[in-house]
Design an enzyme around this catalytic site. Sequence first.
Site, PDB file in Angstrom:
ATOM      1  N   PRO A 282      -6.334   3.140  -7.023  1.00  0.00           N
ATOM      2  CA  PRO A 282      -5.548   4.379  -6.993  1.00  0.00           C
ATOM      3  C   PRO A 282      -4.047   4.127  -6.881  1.00  0.00           C
ATOM      4  CG  PRO A 282      -7.466   4.597  -5.593  1.00  0.00           C
ATOM      5  CD  PRO A 282      -7.418   3.157  -6.022  1.00  0.00           C
ATOM      6  N   CYS A 283      -3.272   4.875  -7.700  1.00  0.00           N
ATOM      7  CA  CYS A 283      -1.823   4.676  -7.746  1.00  0.00           C
ATOM      8  C   CYS A 283      -1.052   5.763  -7.004  1.00  0.00           C
ATOM      9  CB  CYS A 283      -1.351   4.640  -9.209  1.00  0.00           C
ATOM     10  SG  CYS A 283      -1.502   6.234 -10.067  1.00  0.00           S
ATOM     11  N   GLN A 284      -1.753   6.736  -6.415  1.00  0.00           N
ATOM     12  CA  GLN A 284      -1.044   7.895  -5.868  1.00  0.00           C
ATOM     13  C   GLN A 284       0.021   7.522  -4.849  1.00  0.00           C
ATOM     14  OE1 GLN A 284      -4.257   7.697  -6.441  1.00  0.00           O
ATOM     15  NE2 GLN A 284      -5.173   9.659  -6.972  1.00  0.00           N
TER      16      GLN A 284
ATOM     17  N   LEU B 149       1.729   4.754  -4.861  1.00  0.00           N
ATOM     18  CA  LEU B 149       2.651   3.776  -5.417  1.00  0.00           C
ATOM     19  C   LEU B 149       3.524   4.331  -6.526  1.00  0.00           C
ATOM     20  CD1 LEU B 149       0.187   0.746  -5.701  1.00  0.00           C
ATOM     21  CD2 LEU B 149       1.786   1.228  -3.855  1.00  0.00           C
TER      22      LEU B 149
END
Length: 381
Positions: free
Chosen positions: A67-69, A71
């Site tokens: 998950p990139c939320q 970053l």
Amino acid sequence: MVGLFAGIGGLELGLASHGWNSELLCEIDPGAQAVLRARFADTPLHTDVTRLRSLPQRTELVAAGFPCQDLSQAGRTAGITGSRSSLVDEVFRLVKRKNGPRWLIIENVPFMLQLGRGAAMRHITAALDDLGYAWAYRVVDARSFGLPQRRQRVVMVASRTEDPRMVLFGQDAGMPTEGDPEAHPCGFYWTEGVRGLGWAVNAVPTLKGGSTLGIASPPAVRLPSGEIVTPGLTDVERLQGFDPDWTAPATLASGVRPGHRWRLVGNAVSVRMAAWVGHRLSDQIEYSPDHQSPLAPGDAWPTAAWGAHRKAFRVHESQWPVHDPYEDLGDFLEGARLLSARATAGFLRRARSGNLRFVPGFLDDVESHLDRMGGFPQVAA
């Protein structure tokens, strides 16, 4: 292979085109789960990585678009210790065993190189060093593979037994000259206008799972005719390398709204980018140290680097490893619709209140489009 944080299967689909078979998929989002069950019907699906005890014994590769939320610039920027992006540690837990997988592929947003002065990358590379993995990463642009979407992503390859540099490096086509904005469709974020625009010639800006307005939304495209349109859902699925209606099964999941498909596509991994990695895994190129220089502790993370045993090196290669035949953005707008008067008016208000520079004639085209759509919406007294 095993796909963790599999989303709608972009990494897995691209790698499958070069012989990698998914033995297990793991994904927590109900809509994405429905897509995986339909598109990878013969592959077992686990729903929570934190409760996955181990990997199948024969696993040779683990793919993890974690998950990139926490970053991304569009997300919460909480960093690698945020509740979502810290889940990358589950990957390290699962590959920790002595005879772990031969390959590890990690994908995420390039903002992770900067956030917290590179804390996320220090965390990830230190964990890989502790596990005995040599690692290499490279920021890659999806346009390199012919897709008209300016989508830069960090692709990291690590291995205990192989040289990851031979997978990611050795091909460098360099960024091509940008086309004429008057002759090509140009993409931009209609949800922006004050601090950014995302302007892209003959491409859309990065498809996102959300926006600064807090909604998952498509970009807008200014056509050479001056009309302003937004791509349809099947258009953006194709811009990610999927077949049209790839995410249609998501609407069969309980409690999942049709609009959630936009978020699934925006969060997906480009299939063609994953296919390039799959190709390079089986067609490696001997690495030349002439393209590197030492990376000292505290240096900013570059767009390409490799490391092992607590040493790291900057690699001087571009975000365009190849120049696959480029497809015109106009050919991806089969389901496009005119940008609404409300959306156009909101964008114009934001654009006029900020200090952004725009290419000549762009705001004139937006104003003309708004006139054709009936002008500024009337506000009820």
